[in-house]
Design an enzyme around this catalytic site. Sequence first.
Site, PDB file in Angstrom:
ATOM      1  N   GLU A  44      13.424  12.798   0.440  1.00 33.16           N
ATOM      2  CA  GLU A  44      11.975  12.758   0.485  1.00 33.16           C
ATOM      3  C   GLU A  44      11.247  13.538  -0.607  1.00 33.16           C
ATOM      4  O   GLU A  44      10.059  13.309  -0.838  1.00 33.16           O
ATOM      5  CB  GLU A  44      11.492  13.297   1.849  1.00 33.16           C
TER       6      GLU A  44
ATOM      7  N   PHE B  23       9.007  15.511  12.312  1.00 25.27           N
ATOM      8  CA  PHE B  23       8.281  14.315  12.726  1.00 25.27           C
ATOM      9  C   PHE B  23       8.854  13.121  11.979  1.00 25.27           C
ATOM     10  O   PHE B  23       8.845  13.081  10.747  1.00 25.27           O
ATOM     11  CB  PHE B  23       6.785  14.441  12.435  1.00 25.27           C
ATOM     12  N   GLY B  24       9.363  12.146  12.726  1.00 31.15           N
ATOM     13  CA  GLY B  24       9.961  10.961  12.114  1.00 31.15           C
ATOM     14  C   GLY B  24       9.085   9.737  12.302  1.00 31.15           C
ATOM     15  O   GLY B  24       8.672   9.430  13.423  1.00 31.15           O
ATOM     16  N   TYR B  25       8.783   9.042  11.210  1.00 27.60           N
ATOM     17  CA  TYR B  25       8.036   7.793  11.282  1.00 27.60           C
ATOM     18  C   TYR B  25       8.780   6.756  10.463  1.00 27.60           C
ATOM     19  O   TYR B  25       9.757   7.063   9.772  1.00 27.60           O
ATOM     20  CB  TYR B  25       6.587   7.974  10.794  1.00 27.60           C
ATOM     21  N   GLY B  26       8.334   5.498  10.516  1.00 24.78           N
ATOM     22  CA  GLY B  26       9.055   4.445   9.805  1.00 24.78           C
ATOM     23  C   GLY B  26      10.443   4.257  10.386  1.00 24.78           C
ATOM     24  O   GLY B  26      10.644   4.280  11.603  1.00 24.78           O
ATOM     25  N   SER B  27      11.442   4.094   9.517  1.00 25.21           N
ATOM     26  CA  SER B  27      12.805   3.852   9.994  1.00 25.21           C
ATOM     27  C   SER B  27      13.394   5.056  10.720  1.00 25.21           C
ATOM     28  O   SER B  27      14.357   4.916  11.477  1.00 25.21           O
ATOM     29  CB  SER B  27      13.711   3.469   8.818  1.00 25.21           C
TER      30      SER B  27
END
Length: 221
Positions: A92, A21-25
């Site tokens: 991360e 799951f990718g969020y932000g940039s």
Amino acid sequence: MAIEAKGSSGQEEGEEEFWLFGYGSLIWKPPPHFDHRGTPSSPGRVVTLIPSDYHATLSDPHPPTSDKVWGVAYRILPSRVSEVKTYLDIREINGYTIHYADFHPAADNASTIKTLVYIGTPDNQQFTGPQELDELAEHIYRSEGPSGLNRDYLWGLEESLKGLGEGSEDEHVSDLSERVRRIARREEEKGTAQEEEHEEVGHPFRKVSSIDEVEEMEKGV
């Protein structure tokens, strides 16, 4: 939506594909991509996910209006899993914990996907927490690092969120983006005014052609 991550390392024995799951940039810059929008002495601001029970203890100028988080799901193929996990651990793991969450595609009748997601921890030294909005906007406007301008990160996030699906715009991101745009217009107008003032003042000196003329000018001072 889902896209395949690209890389070059081989598959480890018994390794299977997974979804991230990718969020932000990560919405507009798929992994591997390291993002830094400030410097150690003046860190920029980027978005992160934190546990809801911890967020409830904070005083947030923009309290959440929904329990949904918009982002993208990246399908990591078996041949790329080792490389991507190594990259994500470096990017991360400091101040984040790994969780798995259901991803609901915006497309109708699409199946739910189990995705890996990184959640921020309160003891992360880089975690800033809520900040007065005008101060936050000023900080974002002036922060810059190896990956570029912090304000470009914010505006890129705002634009990317708009295209994810119906209702995907984020009130906090949009409000903050507009505050930064107002600062940009203010600084641009200030710069223009300073240029005009400089042109009006002109240059008080004139060229002289002889020592005698220099002496005459000095006498008149």
